[in-house]
Scaffold this active site. Structure first.
Site, mmCIF file in Angstrom:
data_model
loop_
_atom_site.group_PDB
_atom_site.id
_atom_site.type_symbol
_atom_site.label_atom_id
_atom_site.label_comp_id
_atom_site.label_asym_id
_atom_site.label_seq_id
_atom_site.Cartn_x
_atom_site.Cartn_y
_atom_site.Cartn_z
ATOM 1 N N GLU A 116 -6.775 -19.808 39.660
ATOM 2 C CA GLU A 116 -6.262 -21.108 39.189
ATOM 3 C C GLU A 116 -5.907 -21.970 40.395
ATOM 4 O O GLU A 116 -5.949 -21.491 41.534
ATOM 5 C CB GLU A 116 -5.040 -20.899 38.291
ATOM 6 C CG GLU A 116 -5.402 -20.293 36.934
ATOM 7 C CD GLU A 116 -4.201 -20.077 36.046
ATOM 8 O OE1 GLU A 116 -3.432 -21.029 35.847
ATOM 9 O OE2 GLU A 116 -4.022 -18.949 35.573
ATOM 10 N N HIS A 244 0.927 -30.437 33.387
ATOM 11 C CA HIS A 244 -0.340 -29.710 33.493
ATOM 12 C C HIS A 244 -1.457 -30.746 33.454
ATOM 13 O O HIS A 244 -1.441 -31.630 32.595
ATOM 14 C CB HIS A 244 -0.475 -28.710 32.345
ATOM 15 C CG HIS A 244 -1.541 -27.687 32.580
ATOM 16 N ND1 HIS A 244 -2.876 -28.007 32.595
ATOM 17 C CD2 HIS A 244 -1.470 -26.361 32.837
ATOM 18 C CE1 HIS A 244 -3.585 -26.911 32.840
ATOM 19 N NE2 HIS A 244 -2.753 -25.894 32.996
ATOM 20 N N ARG A 292 -1.373 -28.215 41.039
ATOM 21 C CA ARG A 292 -1.233 -29.061 39.847
ATOM 22 C C ARG A 292 -0.686 -30.457 40.089
ATOM 23 O O ARG A 292 -1.089 -31.406 39.436
ATOM 24 C CB ARG A 292 -0.260 -28.371 38.892
ATOM 25 C CG ARG A 292 -0.993 -27.556 37.955
ATOM 26 C CD ARG A 292 -0.115 -26.874 37.006
ATOM 27 N NE ARG A 292 -0.876 -25.693 36.653
ATOM 28 C CZ ARG A 292 -0.416 -24.706 35.971
ATOM 29 N NH1 ARG A 292 0.824 -24.721 35.565
ATOM 30 N NH2 ARG A 292 -1.177 -23.691 35.681
ATOM 31 N N HIS A 353 4.580 -29.626 31.135
ATOM 32 C CA HIS A 353 4.221 -28.216 30.969
ATOM 33 C C HIS A 353 5.328 -27.249 31.367
ATOM 34 O O HIS A 353 5.545 -26.236 30.716
ATOM 35 C CB HIS A 353 2.979 -27.970 31.815
ATOM 36 C CG HIS A 353 2.414 -26.593 31.700
ATOM 37 N ND1 HIS A 353 1.913 -26.100 30.526
ATOM 38 C CD2 HIS A 353 2.251 -25.612 32.624
ATOM 39 C CE1 HIS A 353 1.455 -24.871 30.721
ATOM 40 N NE2 HIS A 353 1.669 -24.551 31.979
ATOM 41 N N ARG A 388 5.530 -25.510 40.976
ATOM 42 C CA ARG A 388 5.211 -24.094 40.705
ATOM 43 C C ARG A 388 3.722 -23.819 40.890
ATOM 44 O O ARG A 388 2.876 -24.566 40.396
ATOM 45 C CB ARG A 388 5.612 -23.744 39.277
ATOM 46 C CG ARG A 388 5.216 -22.353 38.855
ATOM 47 C CD ARG A 388 5.643 -22.094 37.436
ATOM 48 N NE ARG A 388 4.904 -22.892 36.507
ATOM 49 C CZ ARG A 388 3.911 -22.443 35.744
ATOM 50 N NH1 ARG A 388 3.544 -21.188 35.816
ATOM 51 N NH2 ARG A 388 3.302 -23.239 34.898
#
Ligand code: FAD
Ligand code: SIN
Length: 533
Positions: A116, A244, A292, A353, A388
């Protein structure tokens, strides 16, 4: 009065892991776990991508996972928290595998490790695109094997009990604030119960519902963080709200928004504008797999420049069999909306998110309030810093549940059960006559946060948000003192508190870092600071 040795507020990955660990070591302890709705409804249940952990030491290393986490966190991570989670993570994942959690295998080569945004290696263990559902299932089954765990469903925690409820004046500077349990609304009977415990562990999850578009289920109203703030505990870094990049665009405004996992981009999915052009090369060399904050901001920018309501995720070049095996839920959802991912572009839009800030804890899970621990998404442990890294939160919950259990086990017998706590007083309140006051205020709150405290912020927007929030707060507090307690009213009150904490923290940060971007201070400061409330 319900008395237990240990009260756990929350039955997601954090709460269930902690309760199970305590029950395994100490079958003699009574452990009560609260869930505000049913026991398997949580953010955990919807986790798709998986759990990041260094698994293949031939290709990956702890140092790389640490470097990726620090890089995403943009200078604000606590290096000790990062090391603890990365080094201890694999053992904690092995533990839930022993308790029955399944992860996908790659032929005979071991676990199928996904990738990811922000990860430099494939290190994400997953169960199709239903990892959270699988973990929640396995943990609930494991918890049910321990007769000393009682899960109370539809029990809504309203407030933590401290000296304040014993008649003492408690302020943010009062030393030795101590938690003796919580008041909770039994939604089935309508009565407010006093739950007393030697120690309380808060595992109440996130707060995505402060925004109009969120991947979080409707239960994610920040109750845990708001309760700690009211009890005068320390809250940290609330401006760092993670959006997100890719939730499924739905003109009918679903709540929650359906997530298109970042693992889809890890599998080869590519972002394009509505005219079919790639754009991420203009923002970051890692393209669609940048962290992100960068991808969400890039999408937001493209949408604003072009006046579009979404961008596209292109999966048409991917092999169908593999795609459907890895992402059956995403495939089915798209098909049900008339989008065939193998033939059509998928319209996506950023959605709130994850809450990176929260109840400040130390590396043992202790909050600033004595006897109150906090674990999982409601916390700020120092792992995530300003942003994060994908799939680090399930891991954080597992590691900190373990650390909290290690700290509590030798301590819990020495903590007394305080019983001189008065029952909740509902004197002078009457049943709500107009629920529309609550539902309308909730809508207004989401609009304020979406319009003024979203991905891009400014002084003027934050001031406007704060002014509107003050008014909403005043009206809601009046309602709260006059009306019988209902979950909707409590949630509204908590949402306003979270919105206030996010907005105020954002206004205090005079720089752009990680998830916090403001047009008034577009640069990063040399000197790194936390925001405390
Ligand atoms: P939750 O799982 O949210 O559980 C909260 C619990 O607290 C619930 O049982 C709830 O009923 C209870 N509760 C809340 N308030 C009260 C109250 N007032 N009274 C009583 N009980 C209360 N992270 C990853 O690492 N990998 C992923 O792939 C991933 N994918 C995600 C996909 C989606 C769509 C979402 C929404 C999140 C995802 N995340 C992922 C984030 C991750 O799922 C969460 O951070 C994590 O599961 C939080 O676990 P938790 O135990 O702290 O809280
Ligand atoms: C996802 O699957 O994209 C979500 C992963 C995460 O939030 O960590």
């Amino acid at each position: 009065m319900i008395k237990s040795d240990l009260l756990v507020i929350g039955s997601g990955v954090a709460g269930l892991t902690l309760a199970t660990k305590m029950a395994r070591q100490r079958p003699d302890l009574s452990i009560t776990v609260l869930s505000k709705t049913v026991d398997d409804e949580s953010n955990t249940r919807y986790a798709q991508g998986g759990v990041a952990a260094v698994w293949n030491l031939e290709k990956d290393s702890f140092e790389k996972h640490i470097a990726d986490t620090l890089d995403a966190g943009d200078g604000l991570c606590n290096a000790d928290a990062v090391k603890a989670v990365v080094y201890e993570g694999p053992d904690r994942v092995r533990e839930i595998i022993e308790w029955g959690t399944r992860f996908d295998q790659h032929g005979t080569e071991g676990y199928d490790l996904g990738r990811e945004g922000g990860h430099t290696e494939n290190r994400i263990l997953h169960y199709k695109d239903l990892t959270g559902w699988e973990i929640q299932r396995a943990l609930l089954e494991e918890a049910s094997r321990h007769s000393n765990i009682t899960v109370l469903e539809h029990f809504f925690a309203i407030d933590l009990i401290t000296q304040h409820h014993l008649g003492y004046n408690v302020t943010r500077v009062t030393p030795g604030i101590t938690c003796y349990g919580a008041y909770a609304l039994d939604k089935k009977t309508g009565s407010i119960e006093t739950l007393l415990a030697r120690s309380t562990v808060l595992a109440a999850g996130g707060a995505g519902q402060i925004y109009r578009q969120t991947t979080n289920p409707v239960i994610a109203t920040g109750d845990g963080i708001a309760m700690v703030y009211r009890a005068k505990g320390r809250i940290r870094d609330m401006e760092f709200v993670q959006f997100h990049p890719t939730s499924l665009y739905n003109p009918a405004a679903e709540n929650p928004s359906f997530l298109i996992s970042e693992a889809v981009r890890g599998y080869g999915g590519v972002l394009r504008t509505r005219d079919g052009k790639k754009f991420m090369y203009r923002y970051d060399e890692r393209l669609s797999l940048a962290p992100r904050d960068i991808v969400a901001r890039a999408i937001d920018n493209e949408m604003k420049i072009r006046g579009d309501e979404f961008v596209y995720l292109d999966c048409r070049h991917l092999e169908e069999k593999g795609f459907r095996e890895h992402f059956p839920t995403i495939y089915d959802k798209c098909m049900s909306e008339g989008i065939n991912p193998m033939k059509d572009l998928i319209p996506v839009v950023p959605a709130c998110h994850y809450m990176c800030g929260g109840v400040m804890t130390d590396l043992r899970g202790r909050s600033s309030i004595d006897r109150l621990y906090a674990i999982g998404e409601c916390t700020s442990t120092g792992l995530h810093g300003a942003n994060r890294l994908a799939s680090n939160s399930l891991l954080e919950a597992l590691v900190f549940a373990h650390r909290t259990a290690e700290d509590l086990l030798p301590r819990i017998d020495g903590l007394d059960l305080r019983t001189d706590v008065p029952d909740w007083s509902a004197e002078g309140t009457t049943d709500p006559k107009e629920m529309v006051l609550i539902t309308q205020s909730t809508k207004e709150l989401k609009e304020i946060m979406t319009s003024y405290v979203g991905i891009v912020r400014s002084n003027v927007r934050l001031k406007r948000a704060m002014d509107r929030l003050h008014l909403l707060s005043k009206e809601t507090e009046e309602l709260y003192t006059q009306t019988t307690i209902s979950p909707q009213l409590c949630e509204l009150r908590n949402l306003i508190t979270i919105a206030y904490l996010v907005t105020r923290s954002a206004a205090m940060r005079h720089e752009s870092r990680g998830l916090h971007f403001t047009t008034d201070y577009p640069e990063k400061k040399d000197h790194v600071e936390e925001t405390y409330m």
